[in-house]
Design an enzyme around this catalytic site. Sequence first.
Site: not given
Lengths: 426, 273
Positions: A51, A100
């Site tokens: 989400c 990342h």
Amino acid sequence: MPDIVLLGLNHKTAPVELRECLAFSSDETVAASDILRKEPGIRELMLYSTCNRIEFLMVTDRRDEVVGAAKRFIADFHGIAVPQFDRALYINTGDEAVRHVFRVASSLDSMMVGEPQILGQIKEAYFTATRQKTSGVILNRLLHRAFFVAKRVRTETGIGDHAVSISYAAIELGRKIFGSLEGKKALLIGAGEMAELAVEHLLRQKAGEILVANRTFENAVALADRFGGKAIAFEEITGALEQVDIIVSSTGSSKPIITRDQVRGRIRRRRNRPLFFIDIAVPRDIDPRINRLTNTYVYDIDDLKGVVEENIEERNREAVKAERIVDEAVVHFRRWLDSLDVTPTIVALREKVQRIAAAEIEKTLKGMGHLDEKDRRAITRMQEATVNKILHDPTIFLKRNGCHGDNAVYLDVVRKLFRLDERSEN
Amino acid sequence: MHYLLITVTICYLLSSAGYFAYLFVQHRTLYRVALGCIAAGALLHTVMIVAAFAGSGYFPARNLQQTLSLAAWAVACSFVALQLRLQLKVLGVFAAPLAAVAMLAASHLPGGAVANEPVLRGFWLTFHVVAIFLGEAALALAAGAGVLYLLQEHAIKAKKMGFFFKRLPSLDLLDATGYSCIVAGFTLLTVGLVVGLVYAKMVWGRFWSWDPKEVWTGITWLLYAALLHERLVVGWRGRRAAIMAIVGFGALLFTFLGVNLFLSGHHGDFTKW
């Protein structure tokens, strides 16, 4: 050298409206990788969508081409024009992409730093990629490292410690008072999302019976059914104070529901067993002076917010340590990636075989004093020629890119087969 | 003998350092090392006491040096025993320094003068001394748990989730530990006192001679009896029980040291120096 490219957007770069437009359900993820893998520039691929983030992790030799293709793919798949989401995208390559991935898996890039779900979501996405065989030697290594880093971060820093939600902070406090919450009885007064969440947490900690009181008895019965508890009348609250240990209150009343005298009269009958009041209501339901009674603890919504804020600060402090662990892992990964370059591998392989042969020849010659200088030179020449001939085919094979496809696989195998990484790794 | 005394002292000191480091860093290895040190110290200490007993035929509680050393031994032993039953690691911050300080004091006192009366030999006297010392050590640990309880309760009541809140266990565990220590300590103390009374009757022909030490021990015993009674009858627990445990320990310390230093009586000989 293949390049690692990460393209995506997250809660910091894109508003929720955009994220929901671009999200992939798990079935869509499978379908999407099936389409995208056909893109000629993409060697390895994994995509994950939660989400708070949608990210494409790719290994490629043609970076710019692949980035364009991925953008076009997102636009086509979701029926949305590229300029509409282009600004929200970040594109990381090389070490930045590796960092990342490590940060995401360690929950350093999460909206709530340290939340534990993200690691499971990444693992899930990785298993999907392995089932579909879209991951290869580089992504496999990258993701395994990422899981390792995430585990280290979790065990070596306090990033996941301490509750960061109001209701869970209340439960954690309860544990500091009662030790275990197992079998502890709770009374829920009123209703409300946070209060109900707190009761659910209590049930998960194996709390005992749940009593529910409400101005409207019907509502009390409905909530009691949901928690498998017992509804009581509002007038029975004072009596219930003798049996329960934890009181969660969240009513819209403008006057206190429980007064100091009400509690004081019960303490002796409770044989001084501790009482813990969690007051989520505004205006407050529980007289704050109750906190001064012996073995009685009252936390109102502001107190709990204070606890949560302190815990968040604590997590941010711990995140600094976590970043160091990630930096370290990025350096290690870079070293491994460099080793997949052809030349160093060939040099290392040659050195190793040469060293072994030279050592053996030297040992043999030591015991053969009758040989003259000429004989010795001839034997040494023979050893060098043998090494060259043995290594000729493998060298050609590696230099020609393994004839087809992914050189990294063969380089990795060679390094493992001949144990060329003994010193640099582990 | 003196080397053993120094080694034991060093063990307790190392353990204290370990427990303090554990309090700050919260690393499991530190706690294990600290527990290892105090356990090794207690073992060596036992050897030392048994050797002294075998050497002289008197139980080594005959001057202040020996008494303090025995007190340290009792604290170390009862702490290690407690660790086996309840996992209250952080109590080491209290127990290890207590043992270390007692040992440091003991090693700075001369070991020469001892009370040499035949009255001070025999099984019952040894039993009397050991039971009382172990009981008092357990009560000392109860006071330690009480201090920790007050710290933790203050953190929760004042809503200041600082240094101690994170490091200390739940109030329930602290309270339960204090209570177990008091039950064990009180039982041992009672047994030791009864044996002492009977022994006094045997050697002096009277149970009670209003010796200051006897009087103060009686007062201390009554304090703990009151605490236990309240707990059993009305469920006294938490803050009040913790404060009482600390007050009781204060009375105990006075009975143990103060009486010998400021008042005189037939127990005074054992603390000569």
